[in-house]
Design an enzyme around this catalytic site. Sequence first.
Site, short mmCIF file in Angstrom:
data_model
loop_
_atom_site.label_atom_id
_atom_site.label_comp_id
_atom_site.label_asym_id
_atom_site.label_seq_id
_atom_site.Cartn_x
_atom_site.Cartn_y
_atom_site.Cartn_z
N HIS A 125 84.15 19.89 -29.80
CA HIS A 125 85.41 19.15 -29.96
C HIS A 125 85.66 18.70 -31.39
O HIS A 125 86.44 17.79 -31.63
CB HIS A 125 85.43 17.95 -29.00
CG HIS A 125 85.54 18.37 -27.56
ND1 HIS A 125 85.25 17.55 -26.49
CD2 HIS A 125 85.93 19.54 -27.01
CE1 HIS A 125 85.44 18.20 -25.35
NE2 HIS A 125 85.85 19.41 -25.64
N CYS A 133 94.20 20.29 -42.27
CA CYS A 133 95.64 20.43 -42.27
C CYS A 133 96.10 20.76 -40.85
O CYS A 133 95.47 21.54 -40.14
CB CYS A 133 96.04 21.55 -43.25
SG CYS A 133 97.80 21.87 -43.23
N GLY A 195 74.75 12.70 -20.45
CA GLY A 195 75.81 11.74 -20.73
C GLY A 195 77.21 12.31 -20.80
O GLY A 195 77.97 11.95 -21.69
P1 NAD Z 1 83.03 10.55 -20.68
O1 NAD Z 1 83.35 9.19 -21.19
O2 NAD Z 1 83.99 11.22 -19.79
O3 NAD Z 1 81.64 10.46 -19.86
C1 NAD Z 1 80.55 9.76 -20.39
C2 NAD Z 1 79.38 9.88 -19.46
O4 NAD Z 1 78.30 9.22 -20.07
C3 NAD Z 1 79.58 9.26 -18.09
O5 NAD Z 1 79.17 10.18 -17.09
C4 NAD Z 1 78.69 8.03 -18.13
O6 NAD Z 1 78.13 7.73 -16.85
C5 NAD Z 1 77.61 8.50 -19.08
N1 NAD Z 1 76.84 7.45 -19.74
C6 NAD Z 1 77.21 6.19 -20.07
N2 NAD Z 1 76.19 5.57 -20.68
C7 NAD Z 1 75.16 6.45 -20.74
C8 NAD Z 1 73.84 6.40 -21.25
N3 NAD Z 1 73.36 5.31 -21.85
N4 NAD Z 1 73.06 7.50 -21.13
C9 NAD Z 1 73.51 8.63 -20.54
N5 NAD Z 1 74.75 8.73 -20.03
C10 NAD Z 1 75.57 7.65 -20.13
O7 NAD Z 1 82.68 11.41 -21.95
P2 NAD Z 1 82.62 12.97 -22.10
O8 NAD Z 1 82.12 13.60 -20.84
O9 NAD Z 1 81.93 13.23 -23.38
O10 NAD Z 1 84.16 13.36 -22.27
C11 NAD Z 1 84.44 14.67 -22.58
C12 NAD Z 1 85.40 14.78 -23.73
O11 NAD Z 1 86.66 14.30 -23.37
C13 NAD Z 1 85.10 14.00 -24.97
O12 NAD Z 1 84.18 14.64 -25.81
C14 NAD Z 1 86.43 13.97 -25.66
O13 NAD Z 1 86.60 15.11 -26.47
C15 NAD Z 1 87.40 14.04 -24.52
N6 NAD Z 1 88.16 12.82 -24.35
C16 NAD Z 1 88.71 12.22 -25.44
C17 NAD Z 1 89.42 11.06 -25.27
C18 NAD Z 1 89.99 10.41 -26.48
O14 NAD Z 1 89.87 10.94 -27.58
N7 NAD Z 1 90.62 9.26 -26.33
C19 NAD Z 1 89.58 10.49 -24.04
C20 NAD Z 1 89.00 11.13 -22.94
C21 NAD Z 1 88.27 12.30 -23.13
#
Ligand code: NAD
Length: 256
Positions: A125, A133, A195
């Site tokens: 990502h 740009c 995570g």
């Molecule tokens: P996510 O927030 O959807 O999920 C995070 C996960 O981490 C959850 O399953 C949670 O239970 C777990 N978690 C929390 N604390 C933890 C710990 N200490 N150890 C292990 N796990 C733990 O994040 P994601 O899955 O990385 O989301 C995917 C992608 O979605 C992101 O990389 C991003 O690119 C995109 N996204 C971006 C935005 C934004 O920019 N605002 C918003 C939503 C999603």
Amino acid sequence: MSFDPSLAARLQRARGILARSDRVAAFSGAGLSAESGLPTFRDNETDALWSRYDPIELASVEGFLANPERVIEWYNWRRSRYAAVKPNAAHRALAGQPRMIQITQNVDHLLEQAGVAADQVDHLHGSILHDRCHAGDCDYREIIDPDNPLALRACPRCGEPMRPAVVWFGENLPQTTWLRAQQLCMSLDCLLVVGTSATVYPAAGLIELARQHDSRVIVIDPNPGAAGNQADVYLAGAAGEVLPALLDGFDLATAS
Ligand code: NAD
């Protein structure tokens, strides 16, 4: 650390899988950096300034074109948070496996700060520590100092607006990186999933891809979520506690 008996048994099963695996890679999400103090995307943002905005308004081309100053300001706020955090025990445990490739959805560089070589990390990502740009046919990029991020400005090469070099909702993943990650997941013995809620595609599809190609899947996350349902072994817990215990004593590699 003290494990409950069922977690201890599952940890032993997971270590057994790793011991039998020649090719192992990690696939991580925001939870990997949670213990460094960076909130995951499903956490409730407590900052009142930003909590009223939908992520789509702040992380999409539509949102950027509608209000570029606001989007840049939000990313610069996130950059200031990145500047203040350090790798945690989970990053360090993964860095202790220098021959293992890290596929990550995270735009931070905490894996690299923990010691992982830059060419061992596939940032699906993009990177919050770079601007690029916005024009599709201009490849101008700049490194950003998270302590002194720059305001909205024009590309010095073509005049289009500069923007964070991250992948927004609806955008394609960086093709070379994405292809390498897919190819990797088709040839693994084991994928460590750390995570991630595994809800954002196409990245989340790597877990299923690995399974379809006979890889075992070990999931480390306090919440099983979509990834836990696909796990051969699900380890409920914080990455900073589980990963050091899981990886201790191994020298895992992605290429055999
Ligand atoms: P996510 O927030 O959807 O999920 C995070 C996960 O981490 C959850 O399953 C949670 O239970 C777990 N978690 C929390 N604390 C933890 C710990 N200490 N150890 C292990 N796990 C733990 O994040 P994601 O899955 O990385 O989301 C995917 C992608 O979605 C992101 O990389 C991003 O690119 C995109 N996204 C971006 C935005 C934004 O920019 N605002 C918003 C939503 C999603």
